[in-house]
Write a protein that holds these residues in place. Sequence first.
Motif, mmCIF file in Angstrom:
data_model
loop_
_atom_site.group_PDB
_atom_site.id
_atom_site.type_symbol
_atom_site.label_atom_id
_atom_site.label_comp_id
_atom_site.label_asym_id
_atom_site.label_seq_id
_atom_site.Cartn_x
_atom_site.Cartn_y
_atom_site.Cartn_z
ATOM 1 N N VAL A 117 57.110 -17.364 8.358
ATOM 2 C CA VAL A 117 57.103 -18.540 9.182
ATOM 3 C C VAL A 117 58.424 -18.725 10.184
ATOM 4 O O VAL A 117 59.333 -18.996 9.627
ATOM 5 C CB VAL A 117 56.894 -19.975 8.447
ATOM 6 N N ARG A 118 57.988 -18.521 11.366
ATOM 7 C CA ARG A 118 59.240 -18.344 12.413
ATOM 8 C C ARG A 118 59.390 -19.792 13.114
ATOM 9 O O ARG A 118 58.349 -20.633 13.179
ATOM 10 C CB ARG A 118 59.113 -17.252 13.227
ATOM 11 N N THR A 119 60.416 -19.942 13.658
ATOM 12 C CA THR A 119 60.786 -21.059 14.526
ATOM 13 C C THR A 119 61.058 -20.865 16.009
ATOM 14 O O THR A 119 61.818 -20.050 16.123
ATOM 15 C CB THR A 119 62.023 -21.822 13.832
ATOM 16 N N ALA A 120 60.458 -21.960 16.578
ATOM 17 C CA ALA A 120 60.793 -22.036 18.010
ATOM 18 C C ALA A 120 61.708 -23.205 18.097
ATOM 19 O O ALA A 120 61.898 -24.223 17.179
ATOM 20 C CB ALA A 120 59.539 -22.606 19.052
ATOM 21 N N ILE A 121 62.458 -23.156 19.456
ATOM 22 C CA ILE A 121 63.712 -24.200 19.445
ATOM 23 C C ILE A 121 63.440 -24.846 20.810
ATOM 24 O O ILE A 121 62.787 -24.327 21.776
ATOM 25 C CB ILE A 121 64.961 -23.487 19.294
ATOM 26 N N ALA A 122 63.996 -25.961 20.971
ATOM 27 C CA ALA A 122 63.712 -26.733 22.229
ATOM 28 C C ALA A 122 64.979 -26.563 23.134
ATOM 29 O O ALA A 122 66.240 -26.298 22.658
ATOM 30 C CB ALA A 122 64.259 -28.322 21.696
ATOM 31 N N GLY A 123 64.805 -26.660 24.301
ATOM 32 C CA GLY A 123 65.928 -26.640 25.523
ATOM 33 C C GLY A 123 65.718 -27.631 26.403
ATOM 34 O O GLY A 123 64.746 -28.275 26.529
ATOM 35 N N TYR A 124 66.933 -28.131 27.029
ATOM 36 C CA TYR A 124 67.146 -29.176 27.848
ATOM 37 C C TYR A 124 67.773 -29.015 29.136
ATOM 38 O O TYR A 124 68.965 -29.038 29.297
ATOM 39 C CB TYR A 124 67.875 -30.241 26.881
ATOM 40 N N PRO A 125 66.698 -28.838 29.941
ATOM 41 C CA PRO A 125 67.497 -28.604 31.514
ATOM 42 C C PRO A 125 67.950 -29.888 32.009
ATOM 43 O O PRO A 125 68.778 -29.566 32.859
ATOM 44 C CB PRO A 125 66.037 -28.262 32.283
ATOM 45 N N GLU A 126 67.829 -30.939 31.476
ATOM 46 C CA GLU A 126 68.447 -32.052 32.268
ATOM 47 C C GLU A 126 69.437 -33.102 31.310
ATOM 48 O O GLU A 126 70.520 -32.910 31.674
ATOM 49 C CB GLU A 126 67.308 -33.044 32.795
ATOM 50 N N SER A 127 68.852 -33.287 30.343
ATOM 51 C CA SER A 127 69.771 -34.120 29.292
ATOM 52 C C SER A 127 69.086 -34.407 27.974
ATOM 53 O O SER A 127 67.998 -33.854 27.878
ATOM 54 C CB SER A 127 70.008 -35.599 29.980
ATOM 55 N N HIS A 128 69.559 -34.956 26.965
ATOM 56 C CA HIS A 128 69.355 -35.240 25.698
ATOM 57 C C HIS A 128 70.029 -36.800 25.350
ATOM 58 O O HIS A 128 71.055 -37.031 25.988
ATOM 59 C CB HIS A 128 69.896 -34.297 24.613
ATOM 60 N N PRO A 129 69.265 -37.640 24.813
ATOM 61 C CA PRO A 129 69.843 -38.993 24.579
ATOM 62 C C PRO A 129 71.070 -39.026 23.693
ATOM 63 O O PRO A 129 71.767 -40.000 23.759
ATOM 64 C CB PRO A 129 68.470 -39.672 24.168
#
Length: 279
Positions: A117-129
């Motif tokens: 079971v592999r994992t994808a990750i999140a990317g944030y072009p603008e911001s993160h709260p």
Amino acid sequence: MFPTRIEIVPTPGIVLKVAETIPVSTALAVSTPRSFGIAKTMQTAIQLAALGYQVLPHLPAHEIHSRAQLASIVRTCKSLGITEVLAVRGDSSSPEGPYRSSLDLMEDIAEASGGSVRTAIAGYPESHPFVSTLHLLDSILTKCHLATHIVTQMCFAAPNIITYAEILRREGVTLPIWAGVAGPVPKGRLLSLASTIGVGPSLSYLSRSGPLGRRVLRNDRYSPSGLMSDLGASPEAFAGIHMHSFNELDSMPFHELLGTAPITETPTHRVSAATFTAR
């Protein structure tokens, strides 16, 4: 045309709605809104996988209560042929269990699954709260060795997504990037939802007048066609489109977005009645 994955929210009745509207060959993602919890996400993923869909469940690290719970999730994924999950930090400010970051979660998923079971990750072009831009980039760099691909935050401005992809490449990140895009939804609902999930400057695209505004909004509905066309001008930058449907499936022209014929019948597989224990 980019490959397109459709993200849904695990609300009651959504599995049947998906089966009636989305071709079974379509890749799906199942989100985990904080008010819903992981159990609903996994239950929906179980049922969709039983219908034959390729499913990517979201797993927020801060909302997993124990390593035993994670082990149960991994066993469920393996038994259903779910080979990828999306590992994210989560919206809560503090962890409810042992996982302080998505990296911690990814390491245990790799160990518990033996790499199946592999994992994808999140990317944030603008911001993160909750996280600074510099820390977000550092976080991507520390997780690359365990990740299959990057799914960007939903964004409305192609230049922001393209610039973000260029920054990652300059930093040596070679992972495939899937661009987060909103599907066709009413403008009011989109503005309400987007303002709660940290989408930043590109929201202004929705309210501009003139040719740009007309390009983005059609009959008071947001249309992703202009954004997808702009992203298509940089085909080497992206592996696919991760489209947020907000469960507005009846209004999505899937045969146009996915390059398939409209559905004429629902899948014949039985929707699984299996349950998932959250803890």
